[in-house]
Scaffold this active site. Sequence first.
Site: not given
Length: 466
Positions: A369, A171
Site C-alpha cells: 500500500e 497492519e
Amino acid sequence: MTKDTVTYRFPEGFWWGSATSATQTEGATHRDGKGKNIWDHWYEVEPSRFFQGVGPQDTSQFYERYKEDIQLMKEVGHNSFRFSISWSRLIPDGRGEVNPKGVEFYNNVIDELLGQGIEPFVNLFHFDMPMELQKIGGWANREVVDAYEAYAKTCFERFGDRVKKWFTHNEPIVPVEGGYLYDFHYPNEVDFEKAIQVGYHTVLSSAKAIRAYKQLNQGGKIGIILNLTPSYPRSNHPADLKAAKIADAFFNRSFLDPSVKGEFPEELVQILKEEGFMPIIEEEDLEIIRQHTVDLLGVNYYQPRRVKAKETLPNPDAPFMPERYFDHYAMPGRKMNVHRGWEIYEKGIYDILINLKEHYGNIECFISENGMGVEGEEKFRDENGVIHDDYRIEFIQDHLKWVHRAIQEGSNVKGYHLWTFMDNWSWANAYKNRYGLVSVNLDKNGERTIKKSGKWYKTLSENNGF
C-alpha cells in the site's frame, strides 16, 4: 510515453496493482447470510463517530459490481490485486457454520480475476473482527486465535487451489492502537495490558495460520502485510536516538521481528518486563512463532514517524502509553498532504526497503500500500467527467523513484500496489478522502469513472516503468 522513453524501468514480472479490503468496498453488510462484524455493530450504536454518518453498508458495492470492477482493473493495467475475505461473510459467527453464499462470492471474484489475467493476493484479516467473537473479547481471548486458525484453514481449503499469495493480517498494529490504546476503533478501550495481549495473540494467530497453510502443501506463498513507518529521531543526540529506537520497537518491530525472524525485539520485551506488562504466553507458543515465519512481506507506507526525547515527565496517574518513552516531533519545513494531515516523505519507502535488505535477510517483499487521500476531488473533474488528479500521479512517481533506487541497490522488492483501486469507504472517515484510480460517484448510484491517474497507471504497467 513509448518504451524508449522509460527512465525508471522495473524488473520483468513486477506486480502492478492495487489493494483494498472487504469492509471498505463490498457493501451488502446484512445480505446473503453475512454475520455482523465490529464495524457493523459500532455504526449501529455510535453512527456519529463516522464522517457525515456514512456507515459500512454504504460502501462501494463491490459485492454486486465485482465483474464490472475487475474489468476496470484490467483497463487500468492491473496484473495483480489484493483484497480481503470478510471473516463474518464466510463464517457468520466467526466459528462454526460456513456460509455457502460467502464461499460462492469469493469463488466468483477469484475466478473473475484469473479470467482477466489478474493474480489474486488474498488477505485473511483486515480490522474486521466478527461481532460474536468480539463479544468474548476479540483478540484478547485466546479462543479467538483458535477460531482464526480454523477460519484460515477453511479459506486455504476452499480457495487455495487458485490463490497462491496469502496474507494473514493487514497492519496488525492498527487494531491494537485503535481498539486498545488511542480510541479510534471498536471496542474503544484504553488498556495497555490488554493491548499487549491483543498484539501477542495476533502474532501467534499469524504463525498458526502459516503452519496450517504449510501443512496443506498447496505450493503458494504466505506472508503478512505491515505498515512500516520509519521512526526518525529529531537529532543525533543519544536521548533522541533512544526515543526513536523505542518507538520503532513498539510500532514496527513488534510485528516485523516475529513475522520475519521468529522472535520479539529485545528492547520491547525488556520494557514490558520492567513495567509489568508481559502477555500470557503458553508453553509451545514461542516455538510455533519461531518456526513459522513469513515467505513474503507486504509493506504499507504512507508517512514517516518523527520522534524526540520526552520534554516532560509523564503524568503518573495517566493511562500507560508507548509515548511514556518518546514525544512526537513535527519537523520544520516538512511537505504535507494537507487533506489527510500526513507528512509526505518519499525517501521513507527506500529507507524501509534498505533496512529489510540489511537487517531482515533481504526477504522477498512488495509495496502493498502507498497512496494519497484527497478531499473534494470533484473540483478537478472536467466536462467529460474525468478527474485530473496530477498530484496523485506525481505522488506515485516520486515514491517509485525511490523504490527503483532500492532495486538498483539489491532490494528484493517485487511489486507496487496502490491504495486503492477505486474510491472506497475509509473506516471512521467514510468517503472524506478519495484514494482511487477510479472515482465512485455516490450521488449517481456509485458510477465509476477512470481518473487521469488510472489512465497513467495503465501506461506505467504496460511499459513496466515511466
